[in-house]
Design a protein around this motif. Structure first.
Motif, PDB file in Angstrom:
ATOM      1  N   ALA A 135       0.813  -1.221   0.000  1.00  0.00           N
ATOM      2  CA  ALA A 135       0.000   0.000   0.000  1.00  0.00           C
ATOM      3  C   ALA A 135       0.845   1.270   0.000  1.00  0.00           C
ATOM      4  CB  ALA A 135      -0.938   0.001   1.209  1.00  0.00           C
ATOM      5  N   GLY A 136       2.126   1.159   0.334  1.00  0.00           N
ATOM      6  CA  GLY A 136       3.003   2.319   0.297  1.00  0.00           C
ATOM      7  C   GLY A 136       2.903   3.234   1.499  1.00  0.00           C
ATOM      8  N   TRP A 137       2.331   2.758   2.589  1.00  0.00           N
ATOM      9  CA  TRP A 137       2.275   3.580   3.792  1.00  0.00           C
ATOM     10  C   TRP A 137       3.673   3.746   4.373  1.00  0.00           C
ATOM     11  CZ3 TRP A 137      -2.462   2.549   7.446  1.00  0.00           C
ATOM     12  CH2 TRP A 137      -3.641   2.656   6.703  1.00  0.00           C
ATOM     13  N   PRO A 138       3.948   4.878   5.017  1.00  0.00           N
ATOM     14  CA  PRO A 138       5.235   5.016   5.716  1.00  0.00           C
ATOM     15  C   PRO A 138       5.191   4.305   7.066  1.00  0.00           C
ATOM     16  CG  PRO A 138       3.943   7.008   5.981  1.00  0.00           C
ATOM     17  CD  PRO A 138       3.143   6.119   5.064  1.00  0.00           C
ATOM     18  N   PHE A 139       6.368   4.114   7.656  1.00  0.00           N
ATOM     19  CA  PHE A 139       6.409   3.654   9.039  1.00  0.00           C
ATOM     20  C   PHE A 139       5.803   4.762   9.899  1.00  0.00           C
ATOM     21  CE2 PHE A 139       9.776   1.161   7.074  1.00  0.00           C
ATOM     22  CZ  PHE A 139       9.533  -0.102   7.601  1.00  0.00           C
ATOM     23  N   SER A 140       4.649   4.520  10.476  1.00  0.00           N
ATOM     24  CA  SER A 140       3.885   5.628  11.043  1.00  0.00           C
ATOM     25  C   SER A 140       2.967   5.145  12.151  1.00  0.00           C
ATOM     26  CB  SER A 140       3.047   6.295   9.945  1.00  0.00           C
ATOM     27  OG  SER A 140       2.169   5.344   9.352  1.00  0.00           O
ATOM     28  N   ALA A 147      -1.219   1.756  14.517  1.00  0.00           N
ATOM     29  CA  ALA A 147      -2.547   1.649  15.119  1.00  0.00           C
ATOM     30  C   ALA A 147      -3.382   0.581  14.427  1.00  0.00           C
ATOM     31  CB  ALA A 147      -3.252   3.003  15.058  1.00  0.00           C
ATOM     32  N   VAL A 148      -3.306   0.503  13.102  1.00  0.00           N
ATOM     33  CA  VAL A 148      -4.050  -0.531  12.374  1.00  0.00           C
ATOM     34  C   VAL A 148      -3.557  -1.915  12.785  1.00  0.00           C
ATOM     35  CG1 VAL A 148      -4.472  -1.509  10.091  1.00  0.00           C
ATOM     36  CG2 VAL A 148      -4.621   0.959  10.432  1.00  0.00           C
ATOM     37  N   THR A 149      -2.248  -2.066  12.908  1.00  0.00           N
ATOM     38  CA  THR A 149      -1.687  -3.355  13.316  1.00  0.00           C
ATOM     39  C   THR A 149      -2.115  -3.728  14.728  1.00  0.00           C
ATOM     40  OG1 THR A 149       0.234  -2.899  11.915  1.00  0.00           O
ATOM     41  CG2 THR A 149       0.448  -4.659  13.537  1.00  0.00           C
ATOM     42  N   LEU A 150      -2.079  -2.768  15.639  1.00  0.00           N
ATOM     43  CA  LEU A 150      -2.501  -3.047  17.013  1.00  0.00           C
ATOM     44  C   LEU A 150      -3.986  -3.386  17.086  1.00  0.00           C
ATOM     45  CD1 LEU A 150      -0.596  -0.341  19.111  1.00  0.00           C
ATOM     46  CD2 LEU A 150      -0.029  -2.759  18.821  1.00  0.00           C
ATOM     47  N   ALA A 151      -4.801  -2.709  16.279  1.00  0.00           N
ATOM     48  CA  ALA A 151      -6.232  -3.017  16.268  1.00  0.00           C
ATOM     49  C   ALA A 151      -6.475  -4.445  15.790  1.00  0.00           C
ATOM     50  CB  ALA A 151      -6.977  -2.022  15.381  1.00  0.00           C
ATOM     51  N   ALA A 152      -5.769  -4.852  14.728  1.00  0.00           N
ATOM     52  CA  ALA A 152      -5.907  -6.228  14.242  1.00  0.00           C
ATOM     53  C   ALA A 152      -5.395  -7.229  15.268  1.00  0.00           C
ATOM     54  CB  ALA A 152      -5.147  -6.388  12.925  1.00  0.00           C
ATOM     55  N   LEU A 153      -4.353  -6.853  15.996  1.00  0.00           N
ATOM     56  CA  LEU A 153      -3.797  -7.739  17.020  1.00  0.00           C
ATOM     57  C   LEU A 153      -4.754  -7.916  18.191  1.00  0.00           C
ATOM     58  CD1 LEU A 153      -1.340  -9.265  18.253  1.00  0.00           C
ATOM     59  CD2 LEU A 153      -0.579  -7.062  19.142  1.00  0.00           C
ATOM     60  N   ASN A 154      -5.438  -6.842  18.573  1.00  0.00           N
ATOM     61  CA  ASN A 154      -6.289  -6.881  19.756  1.00  0.00           C
ATOM     62  C   ASN A 154      -7.704  -7.370  19.465  1.00  0.00           C
ATOM     63  OD1 ASN A 154      -6.416  -6.303  22.615  1.00  0.00           O
ATOM     64  ND2 ASN A 154      -7.791  -4.606  22.121  1.00  0.00           N
ATOM     65  N   LEU A 155      -8.110  -7.356  18.202  1.00  0.00           N
ATOM     66  CA  LEU A 155      -9.489  -7.715  17.858  1.00  0.00           C
ATOM     67  C   LEU A 155      -9.882  -9.116  18.325  1.00  0.00           C
ATOM     68  CD1 LEU A 155     -12.189  -7.235  16.499  1.00  0.00           C
ATOM     69  CD2 LEU A 155     -11.131  -7.792  14.296  1.00  0.00           C
ATOM     70  N   PRO A 156      -9.114 -10.171  18.040  1.00  0.00           N
ATOM     71  CA  PRO A 156      -9.553 -11.498  18.518  1.00  0.00           C
ATOM     72  C   PRO A 156      -9.592 -11.607  20.036  1.00  0.00           C
ATOM     73  CG  PRO A 156      -7.350 -11.600  17.567  1.00  0.00           C
ATOM     74  CD  PRO A 156      -7.895 -10.262  17.222  1.00  0.00           C
ATOM     75  N   TRP A 157      -8.687 -10.912  20.732  1.00  0.00           N
ATOM     76  CA  TRP A 157      -8.725 -10.936  22.198  1.00  0.00           C
ATOM     77  C   TRP A 157      -9.979 -10.250  22.720  1.00  0.00           C
ATOM     78  CZ3 TRP A 157      -5.248 -13.598  25.128  1.00  0.00           C
ATOM     79  CH2 TRP A 157      -4.091 -14.042  24.471  1.00  0.00           C
ATOM     80  N   ASP A 167      -1.230  13.441  13.107  1.00  0.00           N
ATOM     81  CA  ASP A 167      -0.979  13.064  11.719  1.00  0.00           C
ATOM     82  C   ASP A 167      -0.628  11.578  11.665  1.00  0.00           C
ATOM     83  OD1 ASP A 167      -0.386  12.845   9.075  1.00  0.00           O
ATOM     84  OD2 ASP A 167       1.315  14.232   9.092  1.00  0.00           O
ATOM     85  N   TRP A 168      -1.424  10.794  10.949  1.00  0.00           N
ATOM     86  CA  TRP A 168      -1.217   9.350  10.932  1.00  0.00           C
ATOM     87  C   TRP A 168       0.057   8.953  10.199  1.00  0.00           C
ATOM     88  CZ3 TRP A 168      -0.847   6.494   6.440  1.00  0.00           C
ATOM     89  CH2 TRP A 168      -1.247   7.128   5.259  1.00  0.00           C
ATOM     90  N   ARG A 169       0.663   9.880   9.445  1.00  0.00           N
ATOM     91  CA  ARG A 169       1.868   9.555   8.685  1.00  0.00           C
ATOM     92  C   ARG A 169       3.155   9.819   9.458  1.00  0.00           C
ATOM     93  NH1 ARG A 169       0.157  13.369   3.831  1.00  0.00           N
ATOM     94  NH2 ARG A 169      -0.331  14.567   5.717  1.00  0.00           N
ATOM     95  N   GLN A 170       3.070  10.357  10.665  1.00  0.00           N
ATOM     96  CA  GLN A 170       4.276  10.656  11.425  1.00  0.00           C
ATOM     97  C   GLN A 170       4.912   9.371  11.948  1.00  0.00           C
ATOM     98  OE1 GLN A 170       2.946  13.069  14.683  1.00  0.00           O
ATOM     99  NE2 GLN A 170       2.150  11.348  15.856  1.00  0.00           N
ATOM    100  N   PRO A 171       6.242   9.363  12.153  1.00  0.00           N
ATOM    101  CA  PRO A 171       6.906   8.162  12.688  1.00  0.00           C
ATOM    102  C   PRO A 171       6.291   7.741  14.014  1.00  0.00           C
ATOM    103  CG  PRO A 171       8.514   9.740  11.890  1.00  0.00           C
ATOM    104  CD  PRO A 171       7.191  10.436  11.839  1.00  0.00           C
ATOM    105  N   GLY A 172       6.220   6.423  14.230  1.00  0.00           N
ATOM    106  CA  GLY A 172       5.441   5.908  15.353  1.00  0.00           C
ATOM    107  C   GLY A 172       6.223   5.164  16.408  1.00  0.00           C
TER     108      GLY A 172
END
Length: 278
Positions: free
Chosen positions: A126-131, A136-146, A222-227
C-alpha cells in the motif's frame, strides 16, 4: 466419605500442593523482575523528571498513547460486535464452533507474524510510511480477537433468564441485547477492554515492522508521522544501544511504561466497579 473417595483425594493432594508451589514460584519470579526494573528505573526517572532530561522521551509516550487509544477504540467496538454475533445471533452450532475456532487461532497467532503480514500489506504494497497510522491498524488487528473472546465470555456470563424475561415481555432480540444483555455484561466488557489496552501498551514485535523505531520531535495526530513507542524504544536501547547510559535509560522508560500500565489497569478496574454498582 468412602474409602474410594478418600484414596482419590490423597492422590490429588500432592498435585494440588505442586500447583500451589509452582504458582508461588512464578509469582515470586515476576515480582522480583518487576521490583528490579523499578528499583533501577524509578530513581533515574525521578532525576530525569526533575532535571528536565525526560523531554526527548515524551514523543515516544505520546505515540504510545495515540496508537493505543485508536487501536483500543476500534478493536473494542469490533470485538463487542463479534462477541454479540457469536452469543446472541448465531444459532447454528457449527457456525458457532467455526467462529470459536477462528478466534482461538487468531489469539494464538504470534505477534511477529502479524507484524510481518501488516508490513507486507501496509508498507510494502500500500506504500504507507512507518507511522502511527500503520502501527494503530496493526494493534487493532492484534487486539481484535482478544476483545472478541473477552466479549464472548462477558455475554455468556449473562443469565439466560434475563433474555427469556425480556423476550416474554415482547421485546425484540435487538432490544433485549441493547437494554438487558449489554448493561449486564458491561462490567466484564470494561475489564476486557482494560486488559486489552494494557497489553497493547507493551507490544513490540508488531510495531517494529509497521510503526518504526523513531518518534517525531513534535508528535501530533498526523497518521503519517513516525510511530516509535515506549516499548519499542526500551527494546531498541537494550539490544542496540551503544551509549553507556543506554541500560539506565531503558530501565527508566520501562519503569515509566510499567507505571502507565498500572494506571490503566487501576482506572479500568475502578470503571468496571462503577458500572457494576449501577
Amino acid at each position: 466419605m468412602t474409602a474410594r473417595t478418600d484414596g482419590r483425594l490423597r492422590r490429588v493432594e500432592p498435585l494440588h500442593r505442586a500447583a500451589l508451589a509452582g504458582a508461588g514460584a512464578t509469582a515470586a519470579l515476576l515480582i522480583s523482575v518487576v521490583a528490579g526494573v523499578l528499583a533501577e528505573g524509578l530513581p533515574a526517572l525521578a532525576v530525569a523528571w526533575w532535571d528536565g532530561r525526560l523531554t526527548p522521551w515524551w514523543p515516544y509516550l505520546a505515540n504510545t498513547v495515540i496508537m493505543t487509544c485508536g487501536a483500543g477504540a476500534v478493536s473494542a467496538g469490533l470485538g463487542v460486535g463479534v462477541g454479540a454475533l457469536r452469543v446472541e445471533y448465531l444459532i447454528d452450532p457449527q457456525a458457532r464452533r467455526a467462529l470459536d475456532l477462528l478466534i482461538t487461532l487468531l489469539t494464538s497467532l504470534p505477534t511477529v507474524i502479524l507484524g510481518l503480514v501488516a508490513f507486507d500489506l501496509l508498507i510494502a504494497q500500500a506504500g504507507w510510511p512507518f507511522s502511527t497510522g500503520a502501527g494503530a491498524v496493526t494493534l487493532a488487528a492484534l487486539n481484535l480477537p482478544w476483545m472478541a473472546a473477552g466479549a464472548r465470555e462477558a455475554f455468556l456470563g449473562v443469565p439466560d433468564s434475563l433474555r427469556a424475561g425480556s423476550l416474554a415481555l415482547g421485546a425484540t432480540r435487538f432490544q433485549t441485547f441493547v437494554r438487558v444483555v449489554l448493561p449486564a455484561a458491561l462490567p466484564a466488557l470494561t475489564g476486557a477492554v482494560g486488559m486489552g489496552v494494557a497489553r497493547l501498551l507493551g507490544e513490540v514485535a508488531a510495531l517494529i515492522y509497521t510503526a518504526g523505531l523513531v518518534a517525531p520531535a513534535r508528535p501530533g495526530l498526523d497518521w503519517r508521522q513516525p510511530g516509535g513507542s515506549l516499548a519499542v524504544e526500551v527494546w531498541h536501547l537494550r539490544t542496540e544501544g551503544v551509549s553507556p547510559a543506554a541500560p539506565r535509560e531503558a530501565a527508566m522508560l520501562a519503569s515509566l511504561l510499567l507505571l502507565l500500565v498500572a494506571a490503566v489497569l487501576w482506572g479500568f478496574a475502578r470503571l468496571a466497579r462503577g458500572t457494576a454498582r449501577r
